[in-house]
Design a protein around this motif. Structure first.
Motif, short mmCIF file in Angstrom:
data_model
loop_
_atom_site.label_atom_id
_atom_site.label_comp_id
_atom_site.label_asym_id
_atom_site.label_seq_id
_atom_site.Cartn_x
_atom_site.Cartn_y
_atom_site.Cartn_z
N TYR A 97 36.73 52.50 42.62
CA TYR A 97 36.83 51.06 42.86
C TYR A 97 35.45 50.41 42.85
O TYR A 97 35.21 49.40 42.20
CB TYR A 97 37.52 50.79 44.21
CG TYR A 97 37.59 49.32 44.55
CD1 TYR A 97 38.70 48.57 44.23
CD2 TYR A 97 36.51 48.68 45.15
CE1 TYR A 97 38.76 47.21 44.51
CE2 TYR A 97 36.55 47.33 45.43
CZ TYR A 97 37.68 46.60 45.11
OH TYR A 97 37.72 45.26 45.39
N GLU A 98 34.52 51.03 43.58
CA GLU A 98 33.18 50.44 43.73
C GLU A 98 32.40 50.45 42.42
O GLU A 98 31.64 49.52 42.14
CB GLU A 98 32.40 51.19 44.81
CG GLU A 98 32.95 50.94 46.20
CD GLU A 98 32.49 51.96 47.23
OE1 GLU A 98 32.77 51.75 48.42
OE2 GLU A 98 31.87 52.98 46.83
N GLU A 105 29.85 42.40 41.52
CA GLU A 105 29.07 42.09 42.72
C GLU A 105 27.62 41.74 42.38
O GLU A 105 27.06 40.82 42.96
CB GLU A 105 29.12 43.28 43.70
CG GLU A 105 30.48 43.37 44.40
CD GLU A 105 30.74 44.71 45.07
OE1 GLU A 105 29.90 45.62 44.97
OE2 GLU A 105 31.82 44.84 45.69
N ARG A 111 33.94 37.36 46.59
CA ARG A 111 34.56 38.58 47.07
C ARG A 111 36.05 38.69 46.68
O ARG A 111 36.52 39.74 46.26
CB ARG A 111 34.43 38.52 48.59
CG ARG A 111 34.60 39.77 49.33
CD ARG A 111 34.44 39.38 50.81
NE ARG A 111 34.78 40.49 51.65
CZ ARG A 111 33.95 41.49 51.89
NH1 ARG A 111 32.76 41.51 51.35
NH2 ARG A 111 34.34 42.49 52.67
N LYS A 115 37.81 41.51 44.10
CA LYS A 115 38.90 42.39 44.51
C LYS A 115 40.08 42.28 43.54
O LYS A 115 40.62 43.27 43.07
CB LYS A 115 39.33 42.01 45.93
CG LYS A 115 40.00 43.14 46.68
CD LYS A 115 39.94 42.85 48.17
CE LYS A 115 40.53 44.02 48.94
NZ LYS A 115 40.29 43.87 50.39
N MET A 119 41.15 45.27 40.81
CA MET A 119 42.46 45.91 40.86
C MET A 119 43.21 45.75 39.53
O MET A 119 43.89 46.66 39.07
CB MET A 119 43.29 45.36 42.03
CG MET A 119 42.74 45.70 43.42
SD MET A 119 42.22 47.42 43.65
CE MET A 119 43.82 48.23 43.76
N GLU A 131 41.56 54.97 43.12
CA GLU A 131 40.48 54.02 43.41
C GLU A 131 39.50 54.50 44.47
O GLU A 131 38.36 54.10 44.48
CB GLU A 131 41.07 52.66 43.81
CG GLU A 131 41.97 52.76 45.04
CD GLU A 131 42.45 51.40 45.52
OE1 GLU A 131 41.65 50.67 46.11
OE2 GLU A 131 43.63 51.08 45.29
N ARG A 132 39.95 55.36 45.37
CA ARG A 132 39.06 55.81 46.44
C ARG A 132 38.35 57.11 46.13
O ARG A 132 37.61 57.63 46.96
CB ARG A 132 39.85 55.95 47.75
CG ARG A 132 40.24 54.61 48.30
CD ARG A 132 41.13 54.70 49.51
NE ARG A 132 41.80 53.43 49.73
CZ ARG A 132 41.20 52.37 50.28
NH1 ARG A 132 39.95 52.46 50.68
NH2 ARG A 132 41.86 51.24 50.44
P1 ADP Z 1 36.67 44.01 54.53
O1 ADP Z 1 37.93 44.74 54.87
O2 ADP Z 1 35.54 44.31 55.47
O3 ADP Z 1 36.85 42.56 54.25
P2 ADP Z 1 36.85 44.94 51.84
O4 ADP Z 1 38.13 45.63 52.10
O5 ADP Z 1 36.88 43.74 50.96
O6 ADP Z 1 36.10 44.62 53.18
O7 ADP Z 1 35.78 45.93 51.22
C1 ADP Z 1 35.20 47.00 51.96
C2 ADP Z 1 34.65 48.03 51.00
O8 ADP Z 1 35.76 48.65 50.33
C3 ADP Z 1 33.78 47.45 49.92
O9 ADP Z 1 32.74 48.37 49.63
C4 ADP Z 1 34.69 47.29 48.73
O10 ADP Z 1 33.97 47.50 47.53
C5 ADP Z 1 35.71 48.38 48.95
N1 ADP Z 1 37.05 47.94 48.61
C6 ADP Z 1 37.53 46.69 48.68
N2 ADP Z 1 38.81 46.65 48.29
C7 ADP Z 1 39.15 47.90 47.99
C8 ADP Z 1 40.33 48.52 47.52
N3 ADP Z 1 41.44 47.84 47.29
N4 ADP Z 1 40.30 49.84 47.31
C9 ADP Z 1 39.19 50.55 47.52
N5 ADP Z 1 38.04 50.03 47.95
C10 ADP Z 1 38.01 48.72 48.19
#
Ligand code: ADP
Ligand code: ADP
Length: 228
Positions: A97-98, A105, A111, A115, A119, A131-132
């Motif tokens: 994902y990142e 970014e 933000r 997202k 996706m 994604e993780r």
């Molecule tokens: P928060 O919950 O603090 O608002 P996010 O969920 O938007 O933050 O993002 C937290 C981290 O997880 C970031 O590094 C982002 O790149 C990553 N991230 C955001 N959305 C997803 C997702 N759907 N799956 C995996 N990683 C994600």
């Protein structure tokens, strides 16, 4: 969309990697760039990406004049035209994902948009369920999917792929080609350097063949034309 006029590239060591190249590529075309090792394919790609400058001639990519272009325009060119490499070049300490989101970014997209678009792209490249995961946990084909996702996330108009299936087995390669076909069907211009004869001869597109720094063939729905 892309125009080369009498382009020559001579390296400082005196090697002429490309000589008097004239080529026009329209919006939405799919082009295979073929030719033996040393033909000038990588040099061609580096010229379009403005990693190197032409020694002579004119190069236009969209509205960019690559001869006159200032360095500060480079980030905009790189958003217009995005490159995919054989060896993926992923960030090892970032998740799938990142790796994809990062390209948005760094240009400070909001933000929520990051997202949503990330996706959407993970869905397109078939990696939503991974994604993780980190690059080290992925197969070669999955790594290439991530690198394609990263390349398209900012919706470039041109995708250049330098032997994207070079490290992949045949079955995995076909899966990767499906993604390129889909990207092209959505209107993105695709230029792909490849040695994969079965792909070129099956998924028919324009074939531009380089040899010794010159274009020796340019055929609509052409053949690979070399021994595999
Ligand atoms: P928060 O919950 O603090 O608002 P996010 O969920 O938007 O933050 O993002 C937290 C981290 O997880 C970031 O590094 C982002 O790149 C990553 N991230 C955001 N959305 C997803 C997702 N759907 N799956 C995996 N990683 C994600
Ligand atoms: P291909 O990608 O088709 O294998 P290249 O564009 O890498 O071809 O190389 C074309 C020619 O330019 C070759 O003769 C190669 O040795 C030479 N060449 C490539 N890069 C450089 C460089 N940085 N300096 C000098 N010569 C180079």
């Amino acid at each position: 969309m892309i125009d080369l006029h009498h382009v020559t590239k001579k390296y400082p060591n005196g090697i002429i990697a490309l000589e008097d190249i004239n080529l026009h590529i329209d919006k939405g075309e799919f082009i295979y760039l073929v030719g033996p090792s040393g033909a000038g394919k990588s040099t061609f790609i580096k010229l379009l990406n403005r990693e190197i400058k032409a020694s002579q001639g004119q190069i236009y990519v969209g509205d960019f004049d690559l001869v006159k272009m200032r360095g500060k325009q480079l980030p905009y060119l790189r958003r217009f035209l995005s490159i995919i490499y054989q060896d993926y070049k992923l960030l090892d300490n970032k998740t799938v994902y990142e790796n994809v989101a990062y390209a948005m970014e760094v240009i400070e997209k909001p933000r929520k948009e990051v997202k949503q678009r990330t996706m959407e792209v993970l869905e397109l490249v078939g990696l939503k369920s991974k994604e993780r995961m980190y690059p080290r946990e992925l197969s070669g084909g999955e790594k290439q999917r991530v690198s394609i996702g990263r390349a398209i996330v900012n919706t470039p108009r041109v995708i250049i792929a330098d032997e994207p299936t070079g490290n992949l087995d045949p079955e995995t390669s076909w899966g990767i080609m499906e993604i390129f076909e889909e990207i092209n069907n959505q209107g993105t211009t695709v230029i792909m350097a490849t040695h994969n004869s079965s792909i070129v001869n099956t998924l028919k597109h324009r074939v531009v063949a380089l040899e010794g720094g010159r274009i020796i063939r340019d055929d609509e729905r052409g053949e690979y034309g070399y021994e595999a």
